[in-house]
Motif scaffolding. Sequence first.
Motif, PDB file in Angstrom:
ATOM      1  N   CYS A  69      43.983  43.952  25.939  1.00  0.00           N
ATOM      2  CA  CYS A  69      44.468  42.727  26.574  1.00  0.00           C
ATOM      3  C   CYS A  69      44.427  41.607  25.546  1.00  0.00           C
ATOM      4  CB  CYS A  69      43.617  42.369  27.789  1.00  0.00           C
ATOM      5  SG  CYS A  69      44.229  40.898  28.651  1.00  0.00           S
ATOM      6  N   ASN A  81      44.290  37.839  25.098  1.00  0.00           N
ATOM      7  CA  ASN A  81      43.935  36.625  25.830  1.00  0.00           C
ATOM      8  C   ASN A  81      44.169  35.432  24.904  1.00  0.00           C
ATOM      9  OD1 ASN A  81      42.409  37.892  28.309  1.00  0.00           O
ATOM     10  ND2 ASN A  81      41.589  38.950  26.501  1.00  0.00           N
ATOM     11  N   VAL A 132      39.908  40.518  30.940  1.00  0.00           N
ATOM     12  CA  VAL A 132      40.905  39.453  31.062  1.00  0.00           C
ATOM     13  C   VAL A 132      40.141  38.132  31.174  1.00  0.00           C
ATOM     14  CG1 VAL A 132      42.654  38.489  32.611  1.00  0.00           C
ATOM     15  CG2 VAL A 132      42.607  40.961  32.128  1.00  0.00           C
ATOM     16  N   ASP A 177      48.101  42.084  29.444  1.00  0.00           N
ATOM     17  CA  ASP A 177      47.412  43.361  29.592  1.00  0.00           C
ATOM     18  C   ASP A 177      48.395  44.470  29.179  1.00  0.00           C
ATOM     19  OD1 ASP A 177      45.184  44.900  30.341  1.00  0.00           O
ATOM     20  OD2 ASP A 177      45.980  45.217  32.364  1.00  0.00           O
ATOM     21  N   ASN A 205      47.375  35.814  29.507  1.00  0.00           N
ATOM     22  CA  ASN A 205      46.720  37.111  29.334  1.00  0.00           C
ATOM     23  C   ASN A 205      47.794  38.191  29.400  1.00  0.00           C
ATOM     24  OD1 ASN A 205      45.096  35.349  31.539  1.00  0.00           O
ATOM     25  ND2 ASN A 205      43.625  36.181  30.085  1.00  0.00           N
TER      26      ASN A 205
END
Lengths: 168, 168
Positions: free
Chosen positions: B73, B75, B112, B121, B119
């Motif tokens: 992920c 971020n 997350v 994913d 974010n």
Amino acid sequence: MIEDTPVAIATFRDAMARLGAAVHIVTSHGNAGTTGFTATAVCSVTDTPPTLLVCLNRNASAYAAVVENGVLCVNTLASSQQSLSQAFGGKTPMAERFAGGEWTSLQTGSPVLHGAIANFDCRIVEARQVGTHDVLICEAVAILSEADSPGLLYVDRAYHALSLPERL
Amino acid sequence: MIEDTPVAIATFRDAMARLGAAVHIVTSHGNAGTTGFTATAVCSVTDTPPTLLVCLNRNASAYAAVVENGVLCVNTLASSQQSLSQAFGGKTPMAERFAGGEWTSLQTGSPVLHGAIANFDCRIVEARQVGTHDVLICEAVAILSEADSPGLLYVDRAYHALSLPERL
């Protein structure tokens, strides 16, 4: 388990627009002609050997010439060069695009923009297809980094400049 | 003709430092454990399908786990999250790194970060070796982009925030 829920293109584009990025004019010169386009999808890969990458849509008008020339120069724009970014990012004819700046060259012959905050003259060592785009892996053969002005940034679909009071 | 004059690593690093970039914490969770690291070498590749890339040193402590997990992920940090960037960029033990933020998960299980400006994913669809690094091609399977705060930027080896008066 990862479900196969596709992410909407608009969701992806809107989220990506939030990311701040430097703005570059990528140029190329060689047997296939002289061309240039505005890009933000540029990043450093490794310093051994000094290598960066450029993502380029295979449908872009510059694509064929860049790949055939096998060389390019990444010119990272100063905050005063917003109008050049717009010219190289739109439908402006190629000759007019270049008329807006002063250019020299280093090793590959690709146009090197005067007043940019950095110029990375590169040969393309690999073109890797990913969806609609090619990821061009580029090894730097000459670099200029002289101008001490702030860089041009593109964030939230608008141009910005960084000035010293912004330092955290 | 392109001469084979190698570019000095320091020259490359100094020129690259001039480029403004968003700051991300890239996390991963799976059979190989939970890990995370700070990255600026992230960029959008294509929206068809929604795909970004992350460059990761194969010597990085997080490398093996990220590649084995096959998911990550990205971020993208808000300007208020500078201390998290430092924790995930240094030698801080993994548990302490994560203690500095609030985390949830979306589809892949990768952490997350709450309060990030975006974010992404992703599942890793390809790992392409370039010199010391891998270019990880990542397809987004879920995206959050809620926080309306300014992003954290890293330019000239310092953190910056963009605020509205900077708009050109």
